[in-house]
Design a protein around this motif. Structure first.
Motif, mmCIF file in Angstrom:
data_model
loop_
_atom_site.group_PDB
_atom_site.id
_atom_site.type_symbol
_atom_site.label_atom_id
_atom_site.label_comp_id
_atom_site.label_asym_id
_atom_site.label_seq_id
_atom_site.Cartn_x
_atom_site.Cartn_y
_atom_site.Cartn_z
ATOM 1 N N VAL A 51 0.852 -1.193 0.000
ATOM 2 C CA VAL A 51 0.000 0.000 0.000
ATOM 3 C C VAL A 51 0.891 1.246 0.000
ATOM 4 N N VAL A 52 1.964 1.203 0.823
ATOM 5 C CA VAL A 52 2.824 2.383 0.938
ATOM 6 C C VAL A 52 3.670 2.597 -0.324
ATOM 7 N N PHE A 53 4.281 1.512 -0.820
ATOM 8 C CA PHE A 53 5.228 1.670 -1.928
ATOM 9 C C PHE A 53 4.571 1.667 -3.306
ATOM 10 N N VAL A 54 3.386 1.103 -3.398
ATOM 11 C CA VAL A 54 2.741 1.031 -4.711
ATOM 12 C C VAL A 54 1.389 1.763 -4.709
ATOM 13 N N SER A 218 3.252 -16.045 -4.947
ATOM 14 C CA SER A 218 1.790 -16.033 -5.055
ATOM 15 C C SER A 218 1.200 -15.038 -4.076
ATOM 16 N N VAL A 219 1.764 -15.005 -2.847
ATOM 17 C CA VAL A 219 1.230 -14.068 -1.850
ATOM 18 C C VAL A 219 1.377 -12.633 -2.347
ATOM 19 N N LEU A 220 2.521 -12.359 -2.965
ATOM 20 C CA LEU A 220 2.761 -11.027 -3.504
ATOM 21 C C LEU A 220 1.706 -10.690 -4.559
ATOM 22 N N GLY A 221 1.440 -11.647 -5.425
ATOM 23 C CA GLY A 221 0.429 -11.458 -6.473
ATOM 24 C C GLY A 221 -0.944 -11.242 -5.862
ATOM 25 N N ILE A 463 9.811 0.454 -8.507
ATOM 26 C CA ILE A 463 9.023 -0.494 -7.713
ATOM 27 C C ILE A 463 7.665 -0.810 -8.358
ATOM 28 N N VAL A 464 6.929 0.235 -8.740
ATOM 29 C CA VAL A 464 5.565 -0.012 -9.230
ATOM 30 C C VAL A 464 5.564 -0.900 -10.483
ATOM 31 N N PRO A 465 6.368 -0.603 -11.541
ATOM 32 C CA PRO A 465 6.291 -1.476 -12.718
ATOM 33 C C PRO A 465 6.655 -2.929 -12.397
ATOM 34 N N ILE A 466 7.668 -3.123 -11.529
ATOM 35 C CA ILE A 466 8.077 -4.505 -11.239
ATOM 36 C C ILE A 466 7.002 -5.237 -10.446
ATOM 37 N N VAL A 467 6.517 -4.595 -9.397
ATOM 38 C CA VAL A 467 5.498 -5.262 -8.589
ATOM 39 C C VAL A 467 4.257 -5.547 -9.432
ATOM 40 N N MET A 468 3.862 -4.581 -10.262
ATOM 41 C CA MET A 468 2.653 -4.793 -11.059
ATOM 42 C C MET A 468 2.820 -5.908 -12.078
#
Ligand code: PHE
Length: 518
Positions: A51-54, A218-221, A463-468
């Motif tokens: 929530v904080v980083f993305v 999977s948890v990250l997703g 961070i956002v492009p990688i996490v997404m």
């Protein structure tokens, strides 16, 4: 002639509407279950970090590009990006598709309010009423139309006259009802088991609720997908709501308040729902692994059994509870409608014509209702008209979430594809094509501090492009996972990483226009 565009009457009005959009079915039924199933407290920590980083970063970006352009999401992307003009359309399509099933679920809430109210006098209905409703398409369609009619009346009233007005009452009422339901839930026998399920890491496996914990990726997703849906991101909603916001307001502070309120409600909703469901499951003696804690089952079967077991008083609690869910569903549904309607109104106005909000609202809700009738008639796959039935996939290896019902089919295209893809591209547009300054300049309008700048720049670029990308891959796999296709995961990851790389390359190559202007 140009009509004056609407606006929020106050920042508080905007905040309540944005929180109303964010707090919805995602908070009340999917968050608690996903949290329990994916490691309880560990999931919560991962969720909050995301929530904080993305989430916060994307929300600030959406609000600021919306406020900067003062237009709907399609026009905003047209004005912003040379290469990804079409991303705004992904948002509009996703809103349309999500609304087509969100409204069906909203209709189910109305039905449950009615049967619980009737149950006080005529005997309480149990979970079998769910199948009865699903298999009577006319009932499901009837309540769907009623739900859409309520939303249409609200949105027709405009941004401050309709949406803001509804949320000024609806959002505080939702908090108040939530507290009542929490008190009832926590005073049931064995409620502590539910709290352990949610907050004790590993308890879902240890207590026998699930057989094995999902892996970290999977948890990250799961956490990422949940966070995007829950915060109403990548759907054009915050762009649209931001476009009606006053220039002087502090966007970072507003985004922070929305993120905190949404996460808080998700946690509170978990405490209201999960202990009650587990307490009742244990009391009726069914094995723990069979207590249904997910999706429509949790809300309409498991909880209805809880209310039924309380006798006539359960009817009152049931009614209050489904009013809570209905309020949450309405405030989210009207935000989807506003994306579609703002887009149309801005277009009409740009053509020099006078926009007619009531007419546009009616036309859009009629179109959405038409598609939603298919979802309602399908009855979550109970009535033999799901995509799998029509394509003959029912007993084959290809029978998966994307085809088992029209609801999941719409969910697959919207939440599974349009939303993460839109988010990846939008972050590349802001981070790499236009550079973060475009957002920061807008942010500085209402906030003098430069404290947020480097944090924002780092997150939006990296961070956002990688996490997404991980979220996109995870969602794709979740929906497509065909039995017996072991390589599915690898294929999903390969496809999404390729998409990310291609989009990133396109984003950083200077466009013709920018070359000329140099
Ligand atoms: N945030 C809403 C929920 O949690 C759903 C939603 C998603 C609403 C996207 C608007 C946009 O249910």
């Amino acid at each position: 002639m140009k009509e004056k565009r609407g606006s929020w009457s106050s920042n508080l009005g905007f905040l309540l509407a944005a929180i109303g959009s964010a707090v919805g079915l995602g908070n009340i039924w999917s968050f608690p279950f996903k949290m329990g199933k994916s490691g309880g407290f560990t999931f919560l920590i991962i969720y909050i970090v995301m929530v904080v980083f993305v989430g916060l970063i994307v929300m600030v970006s959406e609000l600021s590009v919306g406020r900067r352009s003062g237009r709907g999401v399609v026009d905003t992307f047209h004005m912003l990006s040379e290469k990804f003009k079409w991303v705004g359309w992904l948002c509009v399509i996703a809103s349309f598709l999500i609304l087509s099933f969100y409204s069906v679920l909203g209709g189910y809430c109305l039905y449950y309010i009615i049967i619980n109210a009737a149950g006080i006098f005529t005997g309480m209905p149990d979970s079998s009423s769910f199948t009865a409703m699903l298999t009577s398409p006319l009932v499901s369609i009837g309540v769907l139309v009623l739900f859409m009619a309520i939303c249409t009346v609200i949105v027709r009233g405009g941004v401050s006259g309709g949406i803001e007005k509804f949320n000024k009452i609806g959002t505080p009422a939702l908090f108040a009802i939530l507290i009542i339901v929490i008190i009832r839930s926590l005073t049931l026998p064995n409620a502590v088991e539910g709290l352990k399920f949610m907050f004790k890491p590993g308890y879902a496996v240890e207590g026998g609720f699930i057989s094995e914990a999902p892996d970290f990726i999977s948890v990250l997703g799961i956490a990422g997908g949940q966070m995007f849906f829950s915060l109403s991101l990548a759907m054009g909603i915050m762009v649209t709501y931001g476009s009606y916001l006053d220039k002087g307001e502090n966007l970072v502070k507003n985004a922070g308040v929305i993120c905190i309120a949404d996460t808080l409600v998700a946690l509170l909703a978990g405490v209201a729902v999960i202990p009650a469901a587990i307490s009742n499951g244990l009391a009726s003696g069914i094995p723990v692994s069979e207590i249904k804690l997910n999706g429509p089952n949790l809300l309409f079967c498991t909880l209805q059994d809880v209310f039924c077991s309380m006798g006539a008083i359960g009817g009152i609690f049931g009614m209050i509870f489904y009013i809570l869910v209905l309020l949450a569903a309405i405030s989210s549904a009207i935000s989807f409608m506003e994306v579609l309607i703002t887009h149309r109104l801005d277009r009409v106005s740009a053509l020099g014509k006078k926009p007619n909000r009531p007419r546009v609202t009616l036309a859009f809700s009629a179109a959405v209702t038409l598609l939603a009738v298919l979802v309602a008639a399908c009855g979550l796959g109970a009535n033999g008209i799901a995509p799998a039935d029509l394509l003959g996939l029912k007993d084959t290896a290809a029978y998966a979430a994307w085809n088992d019902s029209w609801l999941n089919f719409m969910d697959f295209f919207s939440e599974g594809i349009c939303m993460p893809l839109g988010a990846v591209i939008a972050s590349l547009v802001v981070g790499w094509e236009l550079k973060p300054k475009i957002v920061l300049d807008e942010v500085h309008n209402g906030c003098n501090s430069r404290f947020f700048d480097s944090f924002f720049t780092f997150c939006i670029k990296i961070i956002v492009p990688i996490v997404m990308t991980f979220v996109f891959a995870g969602q794709l796999y979740d929906f497509l996972a065909c039995r017996g296709f072991a390589a599915a995961k690898a294929v999903c990851y390969a496809v999404t990483i390729a998409v990310l790389v291609i989009c990133a390359v396109i984003a950083v190559i200077p466009s013709e226009k920018s070359k000329k202007s140099k």
